[in-house]
Write a protein that holds these residues in place. Structure first.
Motif, PDB file in Angstrom:
ATOM      1  N   ALA A  16       0.821  -1.221   0.000  1.00 55.16           N
ATOM      2  CA  ALA A  16       0.000   0.000   0.000  1.00 55.16           C
ATOM      3  C   ALA A  16       0.853   1.269   0.000  1.00 55.16           C
ATOM      4  O   ALA A  16       0.584   2.215  -0.747  1.00 55.16           O
ATOM      5  N   PHE A  17       1.919   1.288   0.824  1.00 59.43           N
ATOM      6  CA  PHE A  17       2.722   2.515   0.892  1.00 59.43           C
ATOM      7  C   PHE A  17       3.374   2.795  -0.461  1.00 59.43           C
ATOM      8  O   PHE A  17       3.554   3.944  -0.850  1.00 59.43           O
ATOM      9  N   ASP A  18       3.684   1.740  -1.191  1.00 64.28           N
ATOM     10  CA  ASP A  18       4.297   1.848  -2.512  1.00 64.28           C
ATOM     11  C   ASP A  18       3.261   2.349  -3.524  1.00 64.28           C
ATOM     12  O   ASP A  18       3.506   3.274  -4.295  1.00 64.28           O
ATOM     13  N   LEU A  19       2.075   1.714  -3.516  1.00 59.36           N
ATOM     14  CA  LEU A  19       1.013   2.095  -4.448  1.00 59.36           C
ATOM     15  C   LEU A  19       0.618   3.551  -4.261  1.00 59.36           C
ATOM     16  O   LEU A  19       0.434   4.298  -5.217  1.00 59.36           O
ATOM     17  N   LEU A  20       0.508   3.961  -2.994  1.00 56.47           N
ATOM     18  CA  LEU A  20       0.032   5.319  -2.712  1.00 56.47           C
ATOM     19  C   LEU A  20       1.066   6.387  -3.079  1.00 56.47           C
ATOM     20  O   LEU A  20       0.735   7.571  -3.138  1.00 56.47           O
ATOM     21  N   ILE A  74      -5.524   1.581   1.281  1.00 56.21           N
ATOM     22  CA  ILE A  74      -5.840   1.875  -0.114  1.00 56.21           C
ATOM     23  C   ILE A  74      -7.351   2.028  -0.245  1.00 56.21           C
ATOM     24  O   ILE A  74      -8.112   1.145   0.173  1.00 56.21           O
ATOM     25  N   VAL A  75      -7.775   3.146  -0.839  1.00 56.63           N
ATOM     26  CA  VAL A  75      -9.194   3.343  -1.109  1.00 56.63           C
ATOM     27  C   VAL A  75      -9.545   2.585  -2.376  1.00 56.63           C
ATOM     28  O   VAL A  75      -8.846   2.679  -3.391  1.00 56.63           O
ATOM     29  N   CYS A  76     -10.609   1.797  -2.302  1.00 54.94           N
ATOM     30  CA  CYS A  76     -11.068   1.009  -3.448  1.00 54.94           C
ATOM     31  C   CYS A  76     -12.502   1.407  -3.769  1.00 54.94           C
ATOM     32  O   CYS A  76     -13.310   1.586  -2.853  1.00 54.94           O
ATOM     33  N   VAL A  77     -12.798   1.551  -5.067  1.00 60.16           N
ATOM     34  CA  VAL A  77     -14.147   1.930  -5.479  1.00 60.16           C
ATOM     35  C   VAL A  77     -14.696   0.858  -6.411  1.00 60.16           C
ATOM     36  O   VAL A  77     -14.095   0.550  -7.441  1.00 60.16           O
ATOM     37  N   LEU A  78     -15.816   0.284  -6.004  1.00 63.62           N
ATOM     38  CA  LEU A  78     -16.498  -0.733  -6.812  1.00 63.62           C
ATOM     39  C   LEU A  78     -17.778  -0.101  -7.339  1.00 63.62           C
ATOM     40  O   LEU A  78     -18.682   0.227  -6.552  1.00 63.62           O
ATOM     41  N   ALA A 128      -5.407  11.661  -5.090  1.00 62.19           N
ATOM     42  CA  ALA A 128      -5.030  10.489  -4.296  1.00 62.19           C
ATOM     43  C   ALA A 128      -5.209   9.224  -5.114  1.00 62.19           C
ATOM     44  O   ALA A 128      -6.231   9.038  -5.776  1.00 62.19           O
ATOM     45  N   VAL A 129      -4.207   8.347  -5.056  1.00 61.55           N
ATOM     46  CA  VAL A 129      -4.257   7.086  -5.795  1.00 61.55           C
ATOM     47  C   VAL A 129      -5.303   6.168  -5.168  1.00 61.55           C
ATOM     48  O   VAL A 129      -5.412   6.088  -3.939  1.00 61.55           O
ATOM     49  N   GLN A 130      -6.062   5.486  -6.021  1.00 65.89           N
ATOM     50  CA  GLN A 130      -7.029   4.515  -5.521  1.00 65.89           C
ATOM     51  C   GLN A 130      -7.147   3.393  -6.552  1.00 65.89           C
ATOM     52  O   GLN A 130      -6.495   3.436  -7.591  1.00 65.89           O
TER      53      GLN A 130
END
Lengths: 165, 123
Positions: A16-20, A74-78, A128-130
Motif C-alpha cells: 500500500a505505501f508503494d502504491l500510494l 488503499i481506497v477502493c471503489v467498486l 489520491a491514488v485509488q
C-alpha cells in the motif's frame, strides 16, 4: 512504446505505501490509458491483499472501502451503477446485467474485518491514488497476507524495479 | 502517503509495545496478533499474549467475532495509554487467525520494515 506498456495487462502486486506513492503520468492523447509510474516503470492495474477497515455503500451507485495491508490504507471503489450508466448503455443488456450481478456479489463479500484480495485499475481521485475494482475475493487462509507481503517485496526487486535492457 | 481518513494499523509484535518503544504512543493505530489468554464477557476486555508479552484489547465495538481461549486473534485499533501507563488497544476490527505461521509472520514483519526503510531512503 511496447516497453512502456509491458505491465499493461498485469495486476502488479504492490504494498500500500508503494502504491500510494505512485505518480500519475501525463497522457499525450485522450486515447492513452491512464498510467502511474515509479522509478521509470509504468503501472496500470494492481492487486492488493489486506483487511477491510471501512465500508461506505451508495446503493446502485458505488461501494467505497479501504484495504489496510499493514503498510497503508488503499481506497477502493467498486461501481454499482452499470444499469443506469451511459457508458454501459453501448453494451448488450445481457452483458451489462451480468457485470452488474458480479459487482453486486463482490459488494456483498466486502465486510469489515475480512481479508480480501482486490484487483482493479489504478486510478486517482482528487490527487489520491485509488483502485477502481474489477474483482474481489475474500481470503480465509490466515497466512495469505504474509505471502502477499513477501510476493510484493520479491516482485519489486526482481521485476518492477528492474529496467528493461 | 495516506489517501484516506482511515489510518493504517502499523504492524507490531506485542514485544514492541514497551514504554520506550516508538510504537507506544497515545492514539497510535496498530495491528497486533496474539493468543487469547482471557476474555471477559462483562467488560468485553480480552487479553492476548505472545511469548512473555501481553496486551489488553477492548473488543466492545467488534461484531460477529466469537472468542475462544487458546485461539490466535489479530486486531486493528488505536492504543489507549491509561494514567498508570497500562496500554489497551481499542479494537475496530478483529479476526480469528488460527493456523497462522507466527514464525513466518514475525520474520516477514522484519523484512517488511527493512523494505519500507530502504524504499523511503531512496525516494
Amino acid at each position: 512504446m511496447e516497453q512502456l506498456r509491458r505491465l499493461y495487462n498485469t495486476h502488479v502486486k504492490l504494498l500500500a505505501f508503494d502504491l500510494l506513492s505512485l505518480t500519475q503520468t501525463p497522457s499525450h492523447s485522450p486515447s492513452d490509458p491512464i498510467s502511474f509510474s515509479r522509478r521509470g516503470t509504468f503501472f496500470f492495474r494492481a492487486e492488493t491483499v489486506g483487511t477491510i477497515t471501512s465500508r461506505e455503500l451508495k446503493p446502485n451507485k458505488f461501494l467505497k472501502f479501504t484495504v489496510d495491508d499493514g503498510t497503508g490504507c488503499i481506497v477502493c471503489v467498486l461501481w454499482l451503477n452499470h444499469l443506469v450508466s451511459p457508458y454501459f448503455s453501448r453494451c448488450s443488456p445481457p452483458s451489462v446485467r451480468l457485470i452488474a450481478q458480479m459487482a453486486s456479489r463482490f459488494a456483498a463479500e466486502v465486510r469489515l474485518g475480512v481479508v480480501a484480495r482486490v484487483r482493479g485499475r489504478i486510478t486517482s481521485y482528487r490527487g489520491a491514488v485509488q483502485i477502481t475494482v474489477s474483482d474481489v475475493v475474500v481470503e480465509r487462509d490466515p497466512n495469505v497476507e504474509t505471502l502477499h507481503w513477501l510476493e510484493c517485496m520479491s516482485l519489486a526487486s526482481k521485476c518492477y524495479d528492474v529496467r528493461p535492457s | 502517503m495516506e489517501s484516506s481518513a482511515i489510518k493504517s494499523g502499523a504492524l507490531v509484535s506485542l514485544q514492541d509495545l514497551h514504554q520506550s518503544s516508538p510504537f507506544f504512543k497515545q492514539g497510535a493505530s496498530l495491528r497486533v496478533t496474539g493468543k487469547l489468554q482471557e476474555f471477559s464477557v462483562e467488560t468485553a476486555i480480552a487479553i492476548v499474549v505472545d511469548g512473555n508479552a501481553k496486551l489488553k484489547i477492548n473488543t466492545q465495538h467488534l461484531r460477529d467475532l466469537s472468542f475462544q481461549v487458546g485461539s490466535i486473534y489479530q486486531f486493528i485499533g488505536e492504543l489507549l495509554i491509561q494514567p498508570d501507563d497500562e496500554a489497551i488497544l481499542q479494537a475496530r476490527v478483529g479476526r480469528n487467525v488460527d493456523g497462522i505461521d507466527l514464525n513466518l509472520y514475525h520474520q516477514s514483519l522484519q523484512l517488511l520494515r527493512q523494505f519500507q526503510a530502504d524504499h523511503l531512503s531512496t525516494t
